[in-house]
Enzyme design. Structure first.
Site, PDB file in Angstrom:
ATOM      1  CB  CYS A  46      -9.020   7.366   1.020  1.00  0.00           C
ATOM      2  SG  CYS A  46      -8.482   6.572  -0.493  1.00  0.00           S
ATOM      3  CG  ASP A 290      -3.520   7.234  -8.255  1.00  0.00           C
ATOM      4  OD1 ASP A 290      -4.585   6.653  -8.505  1.00  0.00           O
ATOM      5  OD2 ASP A 290      -3.362   7.979  -7.274  1.00  0.00           O
TER       6      ASP A 290
HETATM    7  C1  LIG Z   1      -5.888  12.874   0.808  1.00  0.00           C
HETATM    8  C2  LIG Z   1      -6.364  11.854  -0.184  1.00  0.00           C
HETATM    9  C3  LIG Z   1      -7.660  11.397  -0.139  1.00  0.00           C
HETATM   10  C4  LIG Z   1      -8.101  10.457  -1.047  1.00  0.00           C
HETATM   11  N1  LIG Z   1      -9.405  10.020  -0.985  1.00  0.00           N
HETATM   12  C5  LIG Z   1      -9.854   9.093  -1.870  1.00  0.00           C
HETATM   13  C6  LIG Z   1     -11.182   8.604  -1.795  1.00  0.00           C
HETATM   14  O1  LIG Z   1     -11.964   9.004  -0.913  1.00  0.00           O
HETATM   15  N2  LIG Z   1     -11.575   7.682  -2.713  1.00  0.00           N
HETATM   16  C7  LIG Z   1     -10.731   7.190  -3.686  1.00  0.00           C
HETATM   17  O2  LIG Z   1     -11.145   6.322  -4.478  1.00  0.00           O
HETATM   18  N3  LIG Z   1      -9.454   7.630  -3.769  1.00  0.00           N
HETATM   19  C8  LIG Z   1      -9.002   8.569  -2.892  1.00  0.00           C
HETATM   20  N4  LIG Z   1      -7.698   9.016  -2.970  1.00  0.00           N
HETATM   21  C9  LIG Z   1      -6.841   8.517  -4.044  1.00  0.00           C
HETATM   22  C10 LIG Z   1      -6.177   7.211  -3.666  1.00  0.00           C
HETATM   23  O3  LIG Z   1      -5.494   7.350  -2.450  1.00  0.00           O
HETATM   24  C11 LIG Z   1      -5.213   6.827  -4.769  1.00  0.00           C
HETATM   25  O4  LIG Z   1      -5.920   6.741  -5.981  1.00  0.00           O
HETATM   26  C12 LIG Z   1      -4.544   5.494  -4.485  1.00  0.00           C
HETATM   27  O5  LIG Z   1      -3.762   5.561  -3.341  1.00  0.00           O
HETATM   28  C13 LIG Z   1      -3.669   5.092  -5.673  1.00  0.00           C
HETATM   29  O6  LIG Z   1      -2.994   3.928  -5.376  1.00  0.00           O
HETATM   30  P1  LIG Z   1      -1.645   3.577  -6.141  1.00  0.00           P
HETATM   31  O7  LIG Z   1      -1.167   2.323  -5.525  1.00  0.00           O
HETATM   32  O8  LIG Z   1      -1.867   3.625  -7.597  1.00  0.00           O
HETATM   33  O9  LIG Z   1      -0.683   4.802  -5.842  1.00  0.00           O
HETATM   34  P2  LIG Z   1      -0.109   5.356  -4.462  1.00  0.00           P
HETATM   35  O10 LIG Z   1      -1.071   5.157  -3.366  1.00  0.00           O
HETATM   36  O11 LIG Z   1       0.363   6.730  -4.753  1.00  0.00           O
HETATM   37  O12 LIG Z   1       1.125   4.416  -4.198  1.00  0.00           O
HETATM   38  C14 LIG Z   1       2.275   4.466  -4.983  1.00  0.00           C
HETATM   39  C15 LIG Z   1       3.430   4.115  -4.086  1.00  0.00           C
HETATM   40  O13 LIG Z   1       4.596   4.054  -4.882  1.00  0.00           O
HETATM   41  C16 LIG Z   1       5.673   4.556  -4.140  1.00  0.00           C
HETATM   42  N5  LIG Z   1       6.687   4.960  -5.109  1.00  0.00           N
HETATM   43  C17 LIG Z   1       6.585   5.911  -6.047  1.00  0.00           C
HETATM   44  N6  LIG Z   1       7.711   5.969  -6.777  1.00  0.00           N
HETATM   45  C18 LIG Z   1       8.540   5.022  -6.276  1.00  0.00           C
HETATM   46  C19 LIG Z   1       9.850   4.605  -6.612  1.00  0.00           C
HETATM   47  N7  LIG Z   1      10.533   5.161  -7.602  1.00  0.00           N
HETATM   48  N8  LIG Z   1      10.397   3.620  -5.884  1.00  0.00           N
HETATM   49  C20 LIG Z   1       9.721   3.022  -4.861  1.00  0.00           C
HETATM   50  N9  LIG Z   1       8.464   3.396  -4.512  1.00  0.00           N
HETATM   51  C21 LIG Z   1       7.896   4.378  -5.207  1.00  0.00           C
HETATM   52  C22 LIG Z   1       5.077   5.707  -3.354  1.00  0.00           C
HETATM   53  O14 LIG Z   1       5.838   6.005  -2.205  1.00  0.00           O
HETATM   54  C23 LIG Z   1       3.700   5.174  -3.027  1.00  0.00           C
HETATM   55  O15 LIG Z   1       3.643   4.569  -1.744  1.00  0.00           O
HETATM   56  C24 LIG Z   1      -7.227   9.969  -2.044  1.00  0.00           C
HETATM   57  C25 LIG Z   1      -5.914  10.416  -2.108  1.00  0.00           C
HETATM   58  C26 LIG Z   1      -5.472  11.351  -1.176  1.00  0.00           C
HETATM   59  C27 LIG Z   1      -4.045  11.833  -1.254  1.00  0.00           C
END
Ligand SMILES: Cc1cc2nc3c(=O)[nH]c(=O)nc-3n(C[C@H](O)[C@H](O)[C@H](O)COP(=O)(O)OP(=O)(O)OC[C@H]3O[C@@H](n4cnc5c(N)ncnc54)[C@H](O)[C@@H]3O)c2cc1C
Length: 456
Positions: A46, A290
């Site tokens: 974010c 996500d």
């Molecule tokens: C530019 C940007 C701005 C954002 N701004 C906001 C905001 O203002 N407010 C908000 O609520 N949300 C925001 N978001 C969304 C938020 O960042 C995501 O919803 C959040 O990071 C999701 O977390 P997660 O852990 O589910 O997934 P991710 O953060 O995507 O983490 C998943 C991790 O799994 C790893 N991975 C994937 N596949 C594998 C594999 N096969 N083996 C090992 N590792 C793997 C990836 O490398 C990654 O690090 C933003 C996103 C972006 C890109």
């Protein structure tokens, strides 16, 4: 013997789950191994737009806990630069490959598994290019690569941002702040399609006033490169020169591994989980963030809302349950806020088209007001739109476009929505008033009153 927890994905959802499980079960009771493909853990994607824009100066500021902190303080065996390539549910093990060590493969057994692999960017055929100068902004590595490109000598002057959602507009702001000339290309009639088009118009007007060249209703057809570098973006509404292209065209759940292992996906394409974030029908397999779908508390339908706020909460819920506690995730109402320069946008609940698709009959009310008393220095215009169910008056959705102090007003509306309040009830809410904070009738109250009048 200690149970073994394996986590796939070392960011918000995965490491929240791992940390919560650790708080409840020490290393003698639970071994935790977390695989992360990238270099970082618990980082803030974010914050990338603000890092690129220069408001955040160091990559380290975007990392809330690094791998060594997890290893030393939480006794979590974090394996960065390891990509999980398969999940074997019968043998209860994952297969992972090192991305640095000549592709060395490891097999890691588990009793409990957390699938938190996040989302992956949507990449249409035209975006699959080898041309230098084209960037996603999904990971810190993406952000670092973009910053490198922006700081070369001579620096790029013209940027095209593809996608006018919140990430696209935040990146457009970042590039403006770095002094680039920015064109924003968006396929929908208006930018920020998370709000209704009549509110999106206000966003477009404000973006244009900031000096952005906004091309909405335009679809990208291809990228043009010369000597291996991007030089232009072709769209069905013309060609725009570009020294750098930033892609913000949305994400889809990263479910390849899950689907390969036979884990159930829902109608949104994301993983189906129960209230405790357990993958539907799977003992000891959890998913969060996500890659999962959530229940929308207004429509009652499954939705894919990839936001950090949900990823953290869902990971926490999974971790509490793995740790032997009891927690549930209560669903989402789709609350989101964003800012581009001094323009603020907030939304919660259903848009008009969502309400119609869910089968609601509804009325809408839109009001213009100000963030402070009209006479108070810094008073700025604010537009509030409410959507209410026709027969009951229940609030179904709300949107706000304005300037300072506009966006976070959406939280009042989100609470009303969460608690199934009617617009009549909302019109009587006891909200704070003083001239520096609002007019005597807060814009939220004025909008609720107008919606209530529409119902009569
Ligand atoms: C530019 C940007 C701005 C954002 N701004 C906001 C905001 O203002 N407010 C908000 O609520 N949300 C925001 N978001 C969304 C938020 O960042 C995501 O919803 C959040 O990071 C999701 O977390 P997660 O852990 O589910 O997934 P991710 O953060 O995507 O983490 C998943 C991790 O799994 C790893 N991975 C994937 N596949 C594998 C594999 N096969 N083996 C090992 N590792 C793997 C990836 O490398 C990654 O690090 C933003 C996103 C972006 C890109």
């Amino acid at each position: 013997m200690a149970d073994r927890l394996v986590v796939i994905g070392g960011d918000a959802a995965g490491m929240s789950a791992a940390s919560q499980a650790r708080r409840r079960r020490g290393p003698d009771e639970l071994e935790i191994v977390a695989f992360e493909r990238g270099h970082f853990t618990s980082y803030s994607a974010c914050g990338i737009p603000y890092w690129v824009g220069g408001q955040v100066s160091r990559i380290d500021d975007l990392i809330s806990r690094d791998p060594d902190t997890f290893r030393n303080e939480y006794r979590i065996d974090v394996r960065t630069r390891h990509e999980v390539t398969a999940i074997d549910l019968d043998r209860r093990e994952v297969v992972a490959r090192s991305l640095d060590d000549g592709g060395r493969e490891v097999r890691e057994p588990f009793d409990q598994l957390v699938y938190a692999a996040g989302a992956v960017p949507v990449t249409p055929a035209w975006a699959r290019t080898d041309a230098a100068g084209v960037f996603g902004v999904q990971t810190l590595d993406n952000g670092a690569a973009l910053l490198d490109w922006l700081t070369q000598d001579p620096p790029p002057r013209r940027a095209v941002v593809v996608g006018g959602g919140y990430i696209g507009v935040e990146m457009a702001e970042a590039l403006i702040q770095r002094g680039l000339t920015v064109t924003l290309v968006e396929r929908s009639p208006e930018p920020m399609s998370t709000v209704d088009p009549d509110m999106g118009v206000l966003v477009r007007e404000a973006l244009c006033a900031l000096g952005l060249d906004v091309r909405s209703g335009a679809s990208v057809t291809g990228l043009q490169s010369r000597d291996g570098r991007v030089v232009a973006v072709h769209t069905d509404a013309g060609t725009f020169p570009a020294d750098v292209v930033v892609l913000g065209i949305g994400v889809r759940p990263n479910t390849g591994l899950a689907a390969g292992a036979g884990l159930p996906l829902g109608p949104t394409g994301a993983i189906r989980v129960d209230l405790r974030m357990r993958v539907m029908g799977q003992d000891g397999i959890w998913a969060a963030g996500d890659c999962v779908e959530s229940v929308h508390r207004v429509s009652g339908q499954p939705v894919f809302v990839p936001l950090g706020t949900h990823a953290n909460k869902q990971g926490r819920v999974a971790g509490i349950n793995i740790g032997g506690g009891y927690a549930t995730f209560a669903g989402v109402v789709g609350t989101a806020v964003t800012r581009v320069c001094d323009l603020e946008v907030g939304r919660t609940g259903l848009r008009e088209r969502d309400a119609a698709a869910a089968g609601f009959e509804f009325v809408t009310a839109r009001v213009e007001s100000t963030n402070r008393a009209g006479y108070f220095p810094g008073a700025e215009r604010m537009t509030v739109k409410l959507i209410a169910e026709r027969h009951t008056g229940r609030l179904l959705g709300a949107q706000i476009v304005g300037r300072s102090e506009a966006a976070k007003r959406i939280d009042v509306l989100a609470v009303a929505l969460w608690n199934r309040m009617t617009v009549e009830e909302m019109a009587n809410l006891d909200l704070g008033y003083a001239p520096p904070y609002s007019p005597v009738w807060d814009p939220v109250l004025v909008a609720a009153r107008k919606a209530a009048a529409e119902l009569r």
